[in-house]
Design a protein around this motif. Structure first.
Motif, PDB file in Angstrom:
ATOM      1  N   ASP A 123     -57.185 -71.153-103.723  1.00  0.00           N
ATOM      2  CA  ASP A 123     -56.348 -69.975-103.475  1.00  0.00           C
ATOM      3  C   ASP A 123     -55.276 -70.268-102.439  1.00  0.00           C
ATOM      4  O   ASP A 123     -55.495 -71.000-101.472  1.00  0.00           O
ATOM      5  CB  ASP A 123     -57.184 -68.794-102.972  1.00  0.00           C
ATOM      6  N   VAL A 124     -54.108 -69.668-102.650  1.00  0.00           N
ATOM      7  CA  VAL A 124     -53.036 -69.680-101.667  1.00  0.00           C
ATOM      8  C   VAL A 124     -52.768 -68.225-101.307  1.00  0.00           C
ATOM      9  O   VAL A 124     -52.346 -67.432-102.146  1.00  0.00           O
ATOM     10  CB  VAL A 124     -51.748 -70.338-102.219  1.00  0.00           C
ATOM     11  N   PHE A 125     -53.054 -67.888-100.058  1.00  0.00           N
ATOM     12  CA  PHE A 125     -52.819 -66.539 -99.557  1.00  0.00           C
ATOM     13  C   PHE A 125     -51.522 -66.529 -98.774  1.00  0.00           C
ATOM     14  O   PHE A 125     -51.242 -67.448 -98.010  1.00  0.00           O
ATOM     15  CB  PHE A 125     -53.968 -66.091 -98.644  1.00  0.00           C
ATOM     16  N   SER A 126     -50.728 -65.496 -98.972  1.00  0.00           N
ATOM     17  CA  SER A 126     -49.483 -65.326 -98.221  1.00  0.00           C
ATOM     18  C   SER A 126     -49.555 -64.006 -97.477  1.00  0.00           C
ATOM     19  O   SER A 126     -49.932 -62.981 -98.046  1.00  0.00           O
ATOM     20  CB  SER A 126     -48.267 -65.323 -99.152  1.00  0.00           C
ATOM     21  N   ILE A 127     -49.209 -64.077 -96.203  1.00  0.00           N
ATOM     22  CA  ILE A 127     -49.109 -62.880 -95.358  1.00  0.00           C
ATOM     23  C   ILE A 127     -47.630 -62.767 -95.019  1.00  0.00           C
ATOM     24  O   ILE A 127     -47.079 -63.606 -94.293  1.00  0.00           O
ATOM     25  CB  ILE A 127     -49.965 -63.030 -94.087  1.00  0.00           C
ATOM     26  N   GLY A 141     -49.532 -65.612-105.370  1.00  0.00           N
ATOM     27  CA  GLY A 141     -48.284 -64.978-105.776  1.00  0.00           C
ATOM     28  C   GLY A 141     -48.383 -63.531-106.211  1.00  0.00           C
ATOM     29  O   GLY A 141     -47.379 -62.900-106.493  1.00  0.00           O
ATOM     30  N   GLU A 142     -49.583 -62.969-106.264  1.00  0.00           N
ATOM     31  CA  GLU A 142     -49.781 -61.569-106.673  1.00  0.00           C
ATOM     32  C   GLU A 142     -50.315 -60.763-105.493  1.00  0.00           C
ATOM     33  O   GLU A 142     -51.066 -61.287-104.670  1.00  0.00           O
ATOM     34  CB  GLU A 142     -50.803 -61.489-107.821  1.00  0.00           C
ATOM     35  N   TYR A 143     -49.926 -59.476-105.428  1.00  0.00           N
ATOM     36  CA  TYR A 143     -50.485 -58.625-104.378  1.00  0.00           C
ATOM     37  C   TYR A 143     -52.003 -58.672-104.419  1.00  0.00           C
ATOM     38  O   TYR A 143     -52.602 -58.654-105.501  1.00  0.00           O
ATOM     39  CB  TYR A 143     -50.054 -57.156-104.566  1.00  0.00           C
ATOM     40  N   CYS A 144     -52.612 -58.736-103.246  1.00  0.00           N
ATOM     41  CA  CYS A 144     -54.076 -58.687-103.173  1.00  0.00           C
ATOM     42  C   CYS A 144     -54.549 -57.324-103.665  1.00  0.00           C
ATOM     43  O   CYS A 144     -53.923 -56.300-103.393  1.00  0.00           O
ATOM     44  CB  CYS A 144     -54.552 -58.897-101.736  1.00  0.00           C
ATOM     45  N   ASN A 145     -55.649 -57.327-104.388  1.00  0.00           N
ATOM     46  CA  ASN A 145     -56.213 -56.080-104.900  1.00  0.00           C
ATOM     47  C   ASN A 145     -57.106 -55.383-103.890  1.00  0.00           C
ATOM     48  O   ASN A 145     -57.497 -54.243-104.107  1.00  0.00           O
ATOM     49  CB  ASN A 145     -57.031 -56.346-106.170  1.00  0.00           C
ATOM     50  N   GLY A 178     -47.523 -57.653 -95.912  1.00  0.00           N
ATOM     51  CA  GLY A 178     -47.965 -57.688 -97.302  1.00  0.00           C
ATOM     52  C   GLY A 178     -48.875 -58.889 -97.515  1.00  0.00           C
ATOM     53  O   GLY A 178     -48.601 -59.978 -97.020  1.00  0.00           O
ATOM     54  N   PHE A 179     -49.965 -58.689 -98.242  1.00  0.00           N
ATOM     55  CA  PHE A 179     -50.931 -59.761 -98.503  1.00  0.00           C
ATOM     56  C   PHE A 179     -50.919 -60.114 -99.986  1.00  0.00           C
ATOM     57  O   PHE A 179     -51.040 -59.241-100.845  1.00  0.00           O
ATOM     58  CB  PHE A 179     -52.333 -59.320 -98.068  1.00  0.00           C
ATOM     59  N   PHE A 180     -50.787 -61.404-100.263  1.00  0.00           N
ATOM     60  CA  PHE A 180     -50.708 -61.911-101.630  1.00  0.00           C
ATOM     61  C   PHE A 180     -51.736 -63.017-101.822  1.00  0.00           C
ATOM     62  O   PHE A 180     -52.047 -63.754-100.889  1.00  0.00           O
ATOM     63  CB  PHE A 180     -49.312 -62.496-101.906  1.00  0.00           C
ATOM     64  N   VAL A 181     -52.252 -63.132-103.046  1.00  0.00           N
ATOM     65  CA  VAL A 181     -53.104 -64.256-103.413  1.00  0.00           C
ATOM     66  C   VAL A 181     -52.507 -64.881-104.662  1.00  0.00           C
ATOM     67  O   VAL A 181     -52.282 -64.191-105.660  1.00  0.00           O
ATOM     68  CB  VAL A 181     -54.591 -63.851-103.608  1.00  0.00           C
ATOM     69  N   ILE A 205     -58.506 -73.768 -99.172  1.00  0.00           N
ATOM     70  CA  ILE A 205     -57.508 -72.721 -99.382  1.00  0.00           C
ATOM     71  C   ILE A 205     -56.343 -72.931 -98.428  1.00  0.00           C
ATOM     72  O   ILE A 205     -56.427 -73.706 -97.475  1.00  0.00           O
ATOM     73  CB  ILE A 205     -58.098 -71.306 -99.179  1.00  0.00           C
ATOM     74  N   THR A 206     -55.269 -72.215 -98.700  1.00  0.00           N
ATOM     75  CA  THR A 206     -54.089 -72.236 -97.840  1.00  0.00           C
ATOM     76  C   THR A 206     -53.749 -70.793 -97.481  1.00  0.00           C
ATOM     77  O   THR A 206     -53.793 -69.908 -98.338  1.00  0.00           O
ATOM     78  CB  THR A 206     -52.881 -72.871 -98.562  1.00  0.00           C
ATOM     79  N   ILE A 207     -53.416 -70.587 -96.220  1.00  0.00           N
ATOM     80  CA  ILE A 207     -52.907 -69.293 -95.765  1.00  0.00           C
ATOM     81  C   ILE A 207     -51.501 -69.549 -95.234  1.00  0.00           C
ATOM     82  O   ILE A 207     -51.310 -70.394 -94.364  1.00  0.00           O
ATOM     83  CB  ILE A 207     -53.792 -68.671 -94.664  1.00  0.00           C
ATOM     84  N   GLU A 208     -50.529 -68.851 -95.791  1.00  0.00           N
ATOM     85  CA  GLU A 208     -49.139 -68.969 -95.352  1.00  0.00           C
ATOM     86  C   GLU A 208     -48.718 -67.664 -94.683  1.00  0.00           C
ATOM     87  O   GLU A 208     -48.984 -66.590 -95.211  1.00  0.00           O
ATOM     88  CB  GLU A 208     -48.208 -69.226 -96.529  1.00  0.00           C
ATOM     89  N   VAL A 209     -48.061 -67.774 -93.545  1.00  0.00           N
ATOM     90  CA  VAL A 209     -47.517 -66.607 -92.864  1.00  0.00           C
ATOM     91  C   VAL A 209     -46.003 -66.715 -92.913  1.00  0.00           C
ATOM     92  O   VAL A 209     -45.438 -67.736 -92.517  1.00  0.00           O
ATOM     93  CB  VAL A 209     -48.004 -66.524 -91.399  1.00  0.00           C
ATOM     94  N   VAL A 210     -45.350 -65.672 -93.420  1.00  0.00           N
ATOM     95  CA  VAL A 210     -43.886 -65.618 -93.467  1.00  0.00           C
ATOM     96  C   VAL A 210     -43.466 -64.483 -92.542  1.00  0.00           C
ATOM     97  O   VAL A 210     -43.738 -63.313 -92.820  1.00  0.00           O
ATOM     98  CB  VAL A 210     -43.369 -65.383 -94.909  1.00  0.00           C
TER      99      VAL A 210
END
Length: 140
Positions: free
Chosen positions: A129-133, A113-117, A108-111, A44-49
């Motif tokens: 999965d690519v998670f964005s914080i 490209g969509e908001y995490c549920n 905001g947390f996304f998986v 997986i990838t976790i991206e922090v912006v």
């Protein structure tokens, strides 16, 4: 009068029984259809912006089932927040704090490209999965 009272009590008892059955049915449906964690090895990838829109990426190979566990394994990624009965509310990521009370900011947390549920404690992790914080303000 006694028969009216008895009839009213029967309706209340039947109503309670129906309510209990419906609650049980919804609990069963939830447990069957909710997202379940995936066991085994995943990449997986976790991206922090951050607030300046600078992106830092963390690539992981992991066996964890939930996002928080993956975040804890990501070398160099730091986070903290407030624990509650619902899990952690993340307030600080990589030494940058988002304070909604100050400027309407939150993480905001996304998986994919969509908001995490789900919150980070219960958000399932799947291979690829690519998670964005993302540092977000309420006006965005």
């Amino acid at each position: 009068m006694s028969s009216k009272s008895s009839s009213g009590n029967k309706k209340i008892v039947i109503g309670i029984i129906v309510l209990v059955v419906l609650i049980g049915l919804f609990a069963i449906l939830y447990s069957v259809f909710r997202e379940k964690p995936v066991e085994g090895s995943k990449s997986i990838t976790i991206e922090v912006v951050n607030q300046a829109e600078e992106k830092t990426s963390y690539e992981l190979k992991t066996d964890v089932e939930y996002l928080r566990q993956a975040m804890e394994e990501a070398e160099g990624l730091t986070f903290s927040g407030t624990e509650s009965e619902y899990g952690m509310m993340v307030e600080t990521v990589n030494d940058e704090t988002a304070d909604y009370n100050v400027d309407g900011a939150y993480w905001g947390f996304f998986v994919n490209g969509e908001y995490c549920n789900y919150g980070i404690d219960t958000q399932p992790v799947e291979d690829g999965d690519v998670f964005s914080i993302v540092y977000t303000t309420s006006g965005e």
